[in-house]
Design a protein around this motif. Structure first.
Motif, short mmCIF file in Angstrom:
data_model
loop_
_atom_site.label_atom_id
_atom_site.label_comp_id
_atom_site.label_asym_id
_atom_site.label_seq_id
_atom_site.Cartn_x
_atom_site.Cartn_y
_atom_site.Cartn_z
N SER A 86 32.70 60.39 44.01
CA SER A 86 33.34 61.97 43.66
C SER A 86 34.36 61.94 43.49
N LEU A 87 35.57 60.33 43.39
CA LEU A 87 36.47 60.84 43.60
C LEU A 87 36.09 60.29 41.24
N ALA A 88 35.86 59.77 41.31
CA ALA A 88 35.56 59.10 39.77
C ALA A 88 34.74 60.74 38.87
N GLU A 89 34.14 61.26 39.62
CA GLU A 89 33.60 62.98 38.87
C GLU A 89 34.71 63.63 39.17
N GLN A 90 36.02 63.87 40.14
CA GLN A 90 37.13 64.27 40.08
C GLN A 90 37.99 64.34 39.11
N HIS A 91 38.52 62.89 39.12
CA HIS A 91 39.41 62.06 38.14
C HIS A 91 38.33 62.05 36.70
N ARG A 92 37.38 62.20 36.63
CA ARG A 92 36.63 61.82 35.30
C ARG A 92 37.30 60.18 34.94
N PHE A 93 36.89 59.13 35.94
CA PHE A 93 36.99 57.57 35.84
C PHE A 93 36.31 57.44 34.25
N PHE A 94 36.86 56.37 33.34
CA PHE A 94 36.34 56.21 31.85
C PHE A 94 36.16 55.32 31.98
N HIS A 95 35.22 54.31 31.54
CA HIS A 95 34.72 52.79 31.41
C HIS A 95 34.77 52.95 30.13
N TRP A 96 35.53 52.07 28.84
CA TRP A 96 35.38 52.27 27.31
C TRP A 96 33.70 51.31 27.51
N HIS A 97 33.57 50.29 28.05
CA HIS A 97 32.42 49.40 28.11
C HIS A 97 31.13 49.89 28.02
N PRO B 230 43.44 59.00 49.61
CA PRO B 230 44.23 58.59 49.90
C PRO B 230 44.84 58.16 51.15
N LEU B 231 44.86 57.18 51.53
CA LEU B 231 45.02 56.85 53.28
C LEU B 231 44.62 57.54 54.96
N VAL C 196 48.25 68.30 47.62
CA VAL C 196 47.65 67.36 47.72
C VAL C 196 47.42 67.51 45.91
N ALA C 197 47.89 68.71 45.34
CA ALA C 197 48.71 67.97 43.51
C ALA C 197 49.74 67.21 43.53
N LEU C 198 50.70 67.27 44.33
CA LEU C 198 51.84 66.45 44.08
C LEU C 198 51.59 64.36 44.52
N PHE C 199 50.49 64.80 45.29
CA PHE C 199 49.56 63.41 46.02
C PHE C 199 48.90 63.03 44.63
N GLU C 200 47.78 63.44 43.96
CA GLU C 200 47.55 63.69 42.16
C GLU C 200 48.26 62.89 41.47
N ALA C 201 49.53 64.23 41.00
CA ALA C 201 50.92 63.56 40.56
C ALA C 201 50.66 62.23 40.91
N GLU C 202 51.17 61.86 42.14
CA GLU C 202 52.18 60.28 42.52
C GLU C 202 50.75 59.37 41.55
N PRO D 247 48.66 64.20 24.68
CA PRO D 247 49.33 65.19 24.67
C PRO D 247 51.16 64.15 25.16
N TRP D 248 51.88 64.90 24.97
CA TRP D 248 52.98 65.13 24.92
C TRP D 248 53.93 65.22 26.26
N GLU D 249 53.54 64.64 27.56
CA GLU D 249 54.12 65.63 28.75
C GLU D 249 54.00 63.94 29.46
N LEU D 250 55.30 64.54 30.47
CA LEU D 250 55.69 63.54 31.64
C LEU D 250 54.36 63.56 32.82
N ILE D 251 54.54 62.49 33.23
CA ILE D 251 53.59 62.82 34.65
C ILE D 251 54.33 62.94 35.54
N ASN D 252 54.71 64.05 36.53
CA ASN D 252 55.25 64.70 37.43
C ASN D 252 54.74 66.08 37.67
N LEU D 253 54.69 66.48 38.38
CA LEU D 253 54.36 67.71 39.10
C LEU D 253 55.39 68.86 38.65
N GLU D 254 55.28 69.88 38.51
CA GLU D 254 56.52 70.97 38.04
C GLU D 254 56.12 71.49 39.23
#
Length: 810
Positions: free
Chosen positions: A79-90, A46-47, A161-167, A113-120
């Motif tokens: 911190s963001l990598a652990e929170q969002h589980r950034f995954f680097h294949w190589h 977030p800015l 926060v959840a809305l921002f993360e979905a965006e 998963p068969w889910e849309l990327i939006n916060l319900e």
């Protein structure tokens, strides 16, 4: 370290796990992944004033020397990598991928998963705030959420926060460059997973994935699917319906597929294998159900989108291929060809967002308006009927009328009265209607039903109606040419053969523009003068059946040559002679012998059910020849309309429609007017095997025509007691929304001002109230009629039953 873990994994798993966890916690490991974490973090940071933001320069520094990156930025990235589980294949699989990402697995298996990327909103607040969950309308829910700023600040902040993360996730998928083919429009996780799986396999590898069939048929997946076809990385697609509950928790009408992909070195010229409407894996043993399509087939069937048609059998695929070779698609966007000059408009009024403009009969009568036919007037103010799709049918603008908020089919006696008109639920200001038409000089509308299904009695329903207001589920077709040309295309679109083509392309219950545009329709030049002389008089009788279609008749008469006018008069004479008592005293004085009049010189045609049936059979038989069908091919197509067959057999003891059309088809075979318009019948070659029989659904719905096109949820209407002159206020008309296009992929790390604000949509949803029994979706808070539950479950919630709640009639 990774190689040590790999070597120990089989014989000493506990030691391997300990070594692996030590590796993940080591400073060297986090320095190794720092450049990649910083790059990902740019999407999720977030800015906020005074806080560091990763930039491209920071990524370059981390690549050169991680210690050059400021410590606060390094900690924030971790911190963001652990929170969002950034995954680097190589880094996770160094023996599979190099630092540039080249390499790949031999086999990838997935059920994403068969889910849309939006916060319900309702899903988020479940168990946290039941008042928000149980809010009756979207507008009420948003007001309650805003009140959380004072009533429950921690919950409000968690929601933001959840809305921002979905965006942020949505922006990462769209702009990272990792998913260029699957991230346009509303993103679904199964699409981006499938694209990633394609990139994870080695040049000689394969991937097997279970995904919704929409990956191949939906407009939003057109770029990805066409890429798979054009690169020949698609090996097979086997489509299943979940009616036998292969997936117990997924709706029975959900369509999913087994998708097999291959690496770039395995591609060959072999056709791609397909099968549709399977119920179990055993169905794959039926050779007739498994068919092969080549890339050029997709360019033939769907040149604009390259999406997948839906065939039940090899016979259907072969027959469709022949039909598409006889006529071009309606609009070819690839070649910029639109021979009819066609454009579409999504009706004139949205049944929900424009509901404040609608008036009921009671409201208008209370305000002193007088009813003339089905039009209300008061001085210079005029209110027109608001037509909905269920009110019209093929060549019949008086198919159904509203009585006590329900539609009832018009009787034959009513249709024989040329003064009879259909009544709508609502009326709309004439000024509003004209403004929505953009000031164009239009005397009537060519419309079609948006809601339709391949299992209905008929799927495509097109009709000429008077210049009335129309709802958004009755889209309008505008044609640049004259009325005669408009009628020629109408006759094509209402034919059984074209309807068969549409049924092989529609997977849901909506006739989308992109589907219509890619159906085989003859050009205007196909119809020589002899063909027009055969078709147009019949259409005139089928359409001009009531006084409210007089403007249509006048325009057609004005634009017609003297020879055609004479044929119209002969058609009128034939119609009246068959119904000598039908016209009676309904003919106004002075209407006879006006052959050169500016207006059509005769009243509407008399409604004659048997004549109309014969006229429509004449037209269908003619199109059988124009599409160069053999008799067995035409018979096969007619067998794919089982509800028509069942109704005929119930009423006449035989499939009368098929028999009469084929008899007329045989009688037309040597007609001179066909010379040059089609191949002689004796020279045509069938693409069907002698034993070919249509594969029909195991069970078809017993549809009542009055309910085949079910009502849309009734919009909220406010009882008004305002002066009549205030009813004419005209709000601004929003532009029609365009289909989303894939975004451009930026070269640099996107850290934009868009991240400064947390998205929050304060636009109120219009509440929907109905006199009908409705169901409410507890997730998206939409009211849905029973007929539409399956489509809503499949297309919005991807087959997962949200637990609909029944709303009783008022």
């Amino acid at each position: 370290a990774y190689l040590q873990v790999r070597d120990l994994a089989e014989d000493q798993p506990a030691q391997a796990e300990q070594l692996y966890r030590s590796r993940l916690a080591s400073p060297d490991y986090w320095e190794q992944r720092l450049p990649y974490d910083l790059w990902c973090a740019a999407f999720f940071t977030p800015l906020r004033q005074g806080e560091a933001i990763p930039t491209s320069y920071d990524v370059w520094q981390a690549q050169a020397d991680p210690k050059l990156v400021p410590e606060p930025l390094r900690q924030a990235a971790r911190s963001l990598a652990e929170q969002h589980r950034f995954f680097h294949w190589h880094l996770a699989f160094p023996e599979v991928f190099d630092a540039a990402g080249k390499g790949g697995f031999d086999v990838v298996l997935g059920n994403p998963p068969w889910e849309l990327i939006n916060l319900e909103e309702k899903e988020f607040f479940e168990g946290k705030d039941e008042a928000i969950v149980n809010a009756q309308t979207g507008a009420e829910r948003k007001r309650l959420i805003e009140q959380l700023q004072k009533n429950n600040p921690p919950l409000f902040q968690a929601y933001r926060v959840a809305l921002f993360e979905a965006e942020a996730l949505s922006k990462f998928l769209k702009y990272s460059g990792n998913f260029p083919l699957s991230s346009s429009g509303r993103i679904n996780l199964y699409s981006v997973f499938a694209e990633k799986d394609r990139r994870l396999i080695s040049p000689t590898g394969r991937a097997g994935i279970i995904v919704p069939t929409g990956l191949a048929t939906d407009y939003g997946n057109r770029n990805f699917f066409s890429y798979l076809v054009s690169t020949r990385q698609l090996v097979s697609l086997y489509d299943f319906e979940n009616r036998k509950k292969i997936f117990a928790d997924v709706a029975g009408n959900m369509k999913f597929c087994l998708l097999t992909l291959q690496g770039t070195e395995n591609v060959s010229k072999q056709p791609i294998k397909f099968a549709f409407f399977l119920l179990s894996a055993d169905d794959l043993q039926n050779e007739e159900k498994v068919l092969e399509l080549a890339p050029e087939d997709f360019a033939l069937f769907n040149p604009n989108t390259q999406t997948c048609p839906i065939f039940r059998s090899r016979s259907d695929a072969n027959l469709m291929r022949k039909l598409y070779q006889q006529a071009p698609v309606l609009i070819n966007e690839k070649t910029n060809q639109n021979p009819w000059g066609i454009s579409f408009k999504q009706g004139l009024f949205n049944m929900t967002s424009d509901s404040h403009l609608f008036r009921t009969r009671k409201q208008l009568e209370t305000l002193g308006f007088e009813l003339h036919g089905n039009i209300f007037t008061q001085g210079e103010q005029v209110y027109l009927p608001l037509y909905e799709g269920k009110m019209f049918y093929h060549f019949n603008h008086r198919w159904a009328s509203y009585e006590d908020s329900k539609t009832v089919n018009c009787t034959e006696k009513e249709l024989q009265d040329i003064n009879f008109v259909s009544f709508p639920r609502y009326w709309v200001s004439q000024n509003q209607t004209i403004q929505r038409l953009s000031g164009k000089e239009i005397i009537n509308l060519l419309v079609f039903r948006d809601i339709a299904g391949s299992m209905n009695e008929r799927t495509g329903v097109f009709c000429e109606i008077p210049l009335y207001a129309v709802g958004h589920k009755a889209p309008i077709i505008n044609i640049e040419k004259n009325k005669e040309s408009e009628l020629m295309i109408l006759s094509n679109l209402n034919s059984y053969i074209w309807d068969y083509c549409l049924r092989n392309k529609i997977g849901g219950v909506s006739v989308s523009y992109f589907i219509l545009m890619q159906t085989p329709v003859f050009k205007d030049e196909k119809y020589n003068f002899q063909l027009r002389c055969c078709i147009l008089p019949k259409l005139f009788e089928l359409i001009y059946t009531a006084w409210d279609m007089q403007p249509f008749a006048n325009r057609l008469w004005q634009e017609s040559a003297p020879e055609m006018r004479q044929l119209y008069l002969e058609q009128r004479t034939s119609n009246y002679q068959a119904n000598p008592e039908g016209i009676g005293n309904l003919t106004p004085k002075g209407w006879e012998n006006r052959l050169d009049a500016y207006e059509c010189p005769f009243p509407p045609f008399i409604w004659d059910e048997e004549r109309r049936f014969q006229l429509r059979c004449d037209l269908d038989a003619l199109f059988g020849h124009l599409y160069n069908l053999t008799r067995d091919e035409f018979a096969y197509i007619l067998e794919t309309f089982p509800i028509v067959r069942r109704r005929d057999e119930a009423q006449y003891g035989e499939y009368r429609t098929k028999r009469v059309i084929l008899e007329k088809f045989d009688a037309l075979a040597d007609d001179p007017m066909l010379m040059g318009a089609c191949t002689p019948l004796a020279e045509r070659v069938s693409v069907l095997s002698p034993s070919a029989q249509p594969i029909l659904p195991d069970s078809e719905p017993e549809l009542d025509e009055a309910e085949e096109y079910a009502a849309q949820p009734e919009p909220e209407l406010v009882d008004v007691e305002e002066p009549a002159e205030q009813l004419e206020a005209v709000p601004a008309q929003p532009e029609d929304a365009a289909e989303p296009e894939p975004p451009a992929v930026p070269a640099a790390v996107p850290a934009t001002k868009e991240q400064q604000s947390l998205p929050f949509n304060t636009q109120a949803d219009s509440p929907i109230i109905s006199d009908y029994t409705l169901y409410r979706c507890p997730i998206c808070d939409k009211h849905i009629l029973g007929f539409d539950l399956e489509r809503h479950t499949r297309e919005v919630h991807l087959g997962k039953d949200p637990g609909y709640k029944k709303i009783r009639k008022k």
